[in-house]
Design a protein around this motif. Structure first.
Motif, PDB file in Angstrom:
ATOM      1  N   THR A 199      31.845   5.362  52.606  1.00  0.00           N
ATOM      2  CA  THR A 199      32.703   5.674  51.455  1.00  0.00           C
ATOM      3  C   THR A 199      34.024   4.923  51.455  1.00  0.00           C
ATOM      4  O   THR A 199      34.771   4.993  50.478  1.00  0.00           O
ATOM      5  CB  THR A 199      33.030   7.177  51.430  1.00  0.00           C
ATOM      6  OG1 THR A 199      33.834   7.504  52.584  1.00  0.00           O
ATOM      7  CG2 THR A 199      31.759   8.017  51.426  1.00  0.00           C
ATOM      8  N   ALA A 329      40.753  -2.556  45.210  1.00  0.00           N
ATOM      9  CA  ALA A 329      39.893  -1.383  45.392  1.00  0.00           C
ATOM     10  C   ALA A 329      40.334  -0.234  44.494  1.00  0.00           C
ATOM     11  O   ALA A 329      39.495   0.497  43.946  1.00  0.00           O
ATOM     12  CB  ALA A 329      39.903  -0.946  46.851  1.00  0.00           C
ATOM     13  N   LYS A 333      37.986   1.845  41.716  1.00  0.00           N
ATOM     14  CA  LYS A 333      37.848   3.306  41.647  1.00  0.00           C
ATOM     15  C   LYS A 333      38.330   3.846  40.300  1.00  0.00           C
ATOM     16  O   LYS A 333      37.720   4.757  39.731  1.00  0.00           O
ATOM     17  CB  LYS A 333      38.597   3.953  42.814  1.00  0.00           C
ATOM     18  CG  LYS A 333      37.881   3.771  44.154  1.00  0.00           C
ATOM     19  CD  LYS A 333      38.639   4.383  45.311  1.00  0.00           C
ATOM     20  CE  LYS A 333      39.521   3.375  45.968  1.00  0.00           C
ATOM     21  NZ  LYS A 333      40.013   3.798  47.293  1.00  0.00           N
ATOM     22  N   VAL A 345      33.263   9.339  41.948  1.00  0.00           N
ATOM     23  CA  VAL A 345      33.881   8.553  43.017  1.00  0.00           C
ATOM     24  C   VAL A 345      33.907   9.373  44.304  1.00  0.00           C
ATOM     25  O   VAL A 345      34.439  10.483  44.333  1.00  0.00           O
ATOM     26  CB  VAL A 345      35.306   8.121  42.636  1.00  0.00           C
ATOM     27  CG1 VAL A 345      35.923   7.288  43.764  1.00  0.00           C
ATOM     28  CG2 VAL A 345      35.296   7.319  41.336  1.00  0.00           C
ATOM     29  N   SER A 347      34.982   7.885  47.314  1.00  0.00           N
ATOM     30  CA  SER A 347      36.050   7.354  48.149  1.00  0.00           C
ATOM     31  C   SER A 347      37.323   8.154  47.903  1.00  0.00           C
ATOM     32  O   SER A 347      37.486   8.756  46.837  1.00  0.00           O
ATOM     33  CB  SER A 347      36.310   5.883  47.810  1.00  0.00           C
ATOM     34  OG  SER A 347      35.178   5.097  48.038  1.00  0.00           O
ATOM     35  N   PRO A 350      43.039   6.585  45.222  1.00  0.00           N
ATOM     36  CA  PRO A 350      44.068   5.584  45.548  1.00  0.00           C
ATOM     37  C   PRO A 350      45.448   6.212  45.716  1.00  0.00           C
ATOM     38  O   PRO A 350      46.322   5.625  46.354  1.00  0.00           O
ATOM     39  CB  PRO A 350      44.030   4.646  44.339  1.00  0.00           C
ATOM     40  CG  PRO A 350      42.675   4.827  43.738  1.00  0.00           C
ATOM     41  CD  PRO A 350      42.312   6.255  43.982  1.00  0.00           C
ATOM     42  N   SER A 356      42.973   5.295  52.077  1.00  0.00           N
ATOM     43  CA  SER A 356      42.280   4.327  51.221  1.00  0.00           C
ATOM     44  C   SER A 356      42.012   3.020  51.957  1.00  0.00           C
ATOM     45  O   SER A 356      42.698   2.674  52.924  1.00  0.00           O
ATOM     46  CB  SER A 356      43.108   4.046  49.962  1.00  0.00           C
ATOM     47  OG  SER A 356      43.263   5.213  49.182  1.00  0.00           O
ATOM     48  N   SER A 360      34.933   0.775  48.113  1.00  0.00           N
ATOM     49  CA  SER A 360      34.897   1.787  47.063  1.00  0.00           C
ATOM     50  C   SER A 360      33.455   2.240  46.861  1.00  0.00           C
ATOM     51  O   SER A 360      32.568   1.416  46.643  1.00  0.00           O
ATOM     52  CB  SER A 360      35.447   1.215  45.748  1.00  0.00           C
ATOM     53  OG  SER A 360      36.749   0.685  45.917  1.00  0.00           O
ATOM     54  N   ARG A 412      28.407   0.773  46.888  1.00  0.00           N
ATOM     55  CA  ARG A 412      29.608   0.410  47.636  1.00  0.00           C
ATOM     56  C   ARG A 412      30.072  -0.983  47.248  1.00  0.00           C
ATOM     57  O   ARG A 412      29.313  -1.951  47.329  1.00  0.00           O
ATOM     58  CB  ARG A 412      29.334   0.452  49.142  1.00  0.00           C
ATOM     59  CG  ARG A 412      30.606   0.379  49.981  1.00  0.00           C
ATOM     60  CD  ARG A 412      30.296   0.129  51.439  1.00  0.00           C
ATOM     61  NE  ARG A 412      29.870  -1.252  51.669  1.00  0.00           N
ATOM     62  CZ  ARG A 412      29.497  -1.727  52.856  1.00  0.00           C
ATOM     63  NH1 ARG A 412      29.471  -0.924  53.894  1.00  0.00           N
ATOM     64  NH2 ARG A 412      29.132  -2.994  52.994  1.00  0.00           N
TER      65      ARG A 412
END
Length: 436
Positions: A199, A329, A333, A345, A347, A350, A356, A360, A412
Motif C-alpha cells: 500500500t 504520489a 491518490k 484508496v 494508501s 497525503p 506517505s 499509491s 499499485r
C-alpha cells in the motif's frame, strides 16, 4: 573520484549542471524545468509510460553507457579488475565508502549486496536464534523477508508472530501500539518494512526501533523502497539492520543493493557471515560487514555504477527528490479519490506526510466489493500494459476480519523522479476508458 563522476554525469554538457543542483535545505520540489531536463536523461521504449519503480527502476542513459565501459574494463584485465581496480575490486572499499556517505552511515557498517533479498537473508539466517524465539513481523511483508524466516523456523524452531496493520493507517501511534502489544519476554527480533510494498505505508521506523532498544530486541528493516525514495540517514533511524535495493528507486543496475549493520565492528547481536569467503577469520581480521562483503568475484561494474548513482542523486538533492516523489504520489491518490471516492484508496492520506511514500494503492471502482475480486485488478493491470503501454502492478494483502474475501487487491502506482503529471493523466485516461 567524485569530481570525475560528476563530470561524466554531466555528459560533457556543463550547462546542464545548474538545472540539476537543488537547495537541499529548502526541501521543496524543484522547478518544472529541472524535472523536464532530468526526465530527458532516461530512455524508455517509445510510447511507454513507466509507473512501476516499486519493482524495477531505470538506469539513466549516460550511466548505462558507463556500465558498458566498466564491463569492457573488467573483461580486458579480469584479475586486475577483481584484485586491484579501485572501482571494481573484491572488497569494494571505495564504493562502500560512497554508499555509506549517501546514507550518512560509517563505511565500516555498510555491505554492498545483490538486492534486498540477499541483505534480509544475511541477517535472518545469520542471527543466533534458538527454538521458541519469537520474531514479530506484519501482515504486509514481502516474500524476501518471509522466505528466510520460514527457513529459520524450520531450521531453528523460531515462532513468527504476524501482526495486522490497518489499511489505510491513520497515525504512527496506531501502528506502534500494534507492535507494543505483540512483545513478550520471548521476542528476539522485530522485522518490518520501511515502506510497505502493498500500500505504500511508510512505517514509523524511529518509534518501532526505539521500542526494540527499550526491550533489548534487534530491529531489521526491509528498506527495499527506501533507498532513492527517502532522504535516508540510517543511523538516525535507530535500526540495527537495514537491507535495501539499488535497482528500484535509486535507479541503479540490476543485482545491486545495500545492507547496513549497526556497529558492525563490535557486532553486538553476534551475526554470523552466512555468505563469505573469510568466515573463519571473523573477528581478528574481518568485521562482520567486511566478511559479508568478501563473497568471491563481485558485481564490480554494477556496484561502481550504484555508487555513481549516489552522485547523480546528490546533484539533484535528496530532499528535493523525496519531495518530488511524494508530490506526484499525492496527485495519484487525489485523482483516484476524486474519480472513485476516498474509500477506493488504501494508501495513507497525503495529509499524513510521515506515513506517505511514492507508492499509491487504490481500487479503480466505486463498487466496494471490487477490492475483493481476485481477478478485477490483476486483469486491469495486464490490460494497461498490453493495450495502453502503461506499466503498473497489482498487489494484495490480508483483509480485515469480517470482510467478504480473505484478501484485498489493489492497483499499485509508483511515481519516480522521471515521471510527471502527464504520465498520471495518461494513466487515469486509460483507467476511465476501461472501467469508467
Amino acid at each position: 573520484m567524485i569530481a570525475s563522476r560528476r563530470q561524466f554525469l554531466c555528459g560533457g554538457g556543463a550547462a546542464l549542471l545548474p538545472l540539476l543542483v537543488a537547495d537541499t535545505a529548502l526541501a521543496k520540489p524543484a522547478p518544472p524545468n529541472k524535472w523536464a531536463a532530468l526526465r530527458g536523461r532516461f530512455s524508455f521504449l517509445p510510447g511507454l509510460t513507466y509507473l512501476n519503480s516499486g519493482s524495477e527502476g531505470s538506469l539513466p542513459t549516460a550511466l548505462r553507457a558507463r556500465l558498458s565501459h566498466l564491463v569492457t574494463e573488467w573483461s580486458a584485465s579480469p584479475s586486475w579488475a577483481c584484485f586491484s581496480s579501485p572501482n571494481l575490486e573484491q572488497s569494494q572499499t571505495q564504493n562502500r565508502r560512497r554508499l555509506a556517505e549517501f546514507v550518512s552511515a560509517p563505511p565500516a557498517d555498510v555491505v554492498i549486496t545483490d538486492n534486498t533479498t540477499m541483505g534480509l537473508a544475511m541477517v535472518v539466517l545469520g542471527l543466533p536464534f534458538t527454538a521458541g524465539d519469537e520474531v514479530i513481523i506484519t501482515d504486509h511483508e514481502h516474500y524476501a523477508l518471509t522466505s528466510p524466516l520460514k527457513v529459520a523456523s524450520l531450521r531453528s524452531g523460531i515462532v513468527v508472530k504476524q501482526v495486522a496493520i490497518p489499511s489505510p493507517a491513520t497515525s504512527a501511534a496506531q501502528i506502534l501500539d500494534v507492535f507494543t502489544a505483540a512483545l513478550t519476554p520471548r521476542t528476539r527480533a522485530i522485522c518490518f518494512s520501511h515502506v510497505n510494498w502493498t500500500t505504500g505505508l511508510r512505517m514509523p521506523v524511529e518509534a518501532i526501533c526505539a521500542l526494540g532498544r527499550q526491550h533489548n530486541v534487534p530491529t531489521l528493516v526491509d528498506g527495499a523502497h527506501g533507498l532513492g525514495m527517502i532522504d535516508l540517514n540510517l543511523p538516525a533511524l535507530g535500526c540495527d539492520f537495514y537491507a535495501c535495493a539499488g535497482h528500484k528507486w535509486l535507479n541503479g543496475p540490476p543485482a545491486t543493493g545495500l545492507l547496513y549493520i549497526r556497529d558492525a565492528v563490535t557486532n553486538p547481536w553476534k551475526l554470523v557471515p552466512i555468505v563469505s569467503e573469510v568466515a573463519e577469520y571473523l573477528g581478528p581480521k574481518f568485521s562482520i560487514a567486511d566478511a559479508l562483503q568478501m563473497r568471491g568475484s563481485p558485481n564490480g561494474p554494477g556496484f561502481a555504477i550504484l555508487a555513481a548513482m549516489c552522485d547523480f542523486y546528490d546533484e539533484i538533492g535528496k530532499s528535493a527528490v523525496e519531495s518530488r516523489i511524494l508530490s506526484l504520489a499525492a496527485t495519484v491518490k487525489a485523482r483516484a479519490a476524486a474519480t472513485w471516492g476516498e474509500a477506493c484508496v488504501y494508501s495513507p492520506s497525503p495529509a499524513v506526510m510521515d506515513l506517505s511514500s511514492g507508492l499509491s494503492a487504490f481500487v479503480p471502482s466505486r463498487d466496494p466489493t471490487a477490492a475483493y475480486d481476485a481477478d478485477f485488478v490483476p486483469k486491469l493491470a495486464e490490460t494497461l500494459i498490453n493495450k495502453h503501454k502503461i506499466w503498473v502492478r497489482a498487489t494484495s494483502f490480508p483483509s480485515p476480519p469480517g470482510a467478504p474475501a480473505p484478501r484485498i487487491n489493489t492497483l499499485r502506482v509508483s511515481t519516480n523522479i522521471f515521471n510527471n503529471t502527464a504520465d498520471i493523466d495518461r494513466l487515469f485516461a486509460a483507467l476511465t476508458h476501461e472501467v469508467g
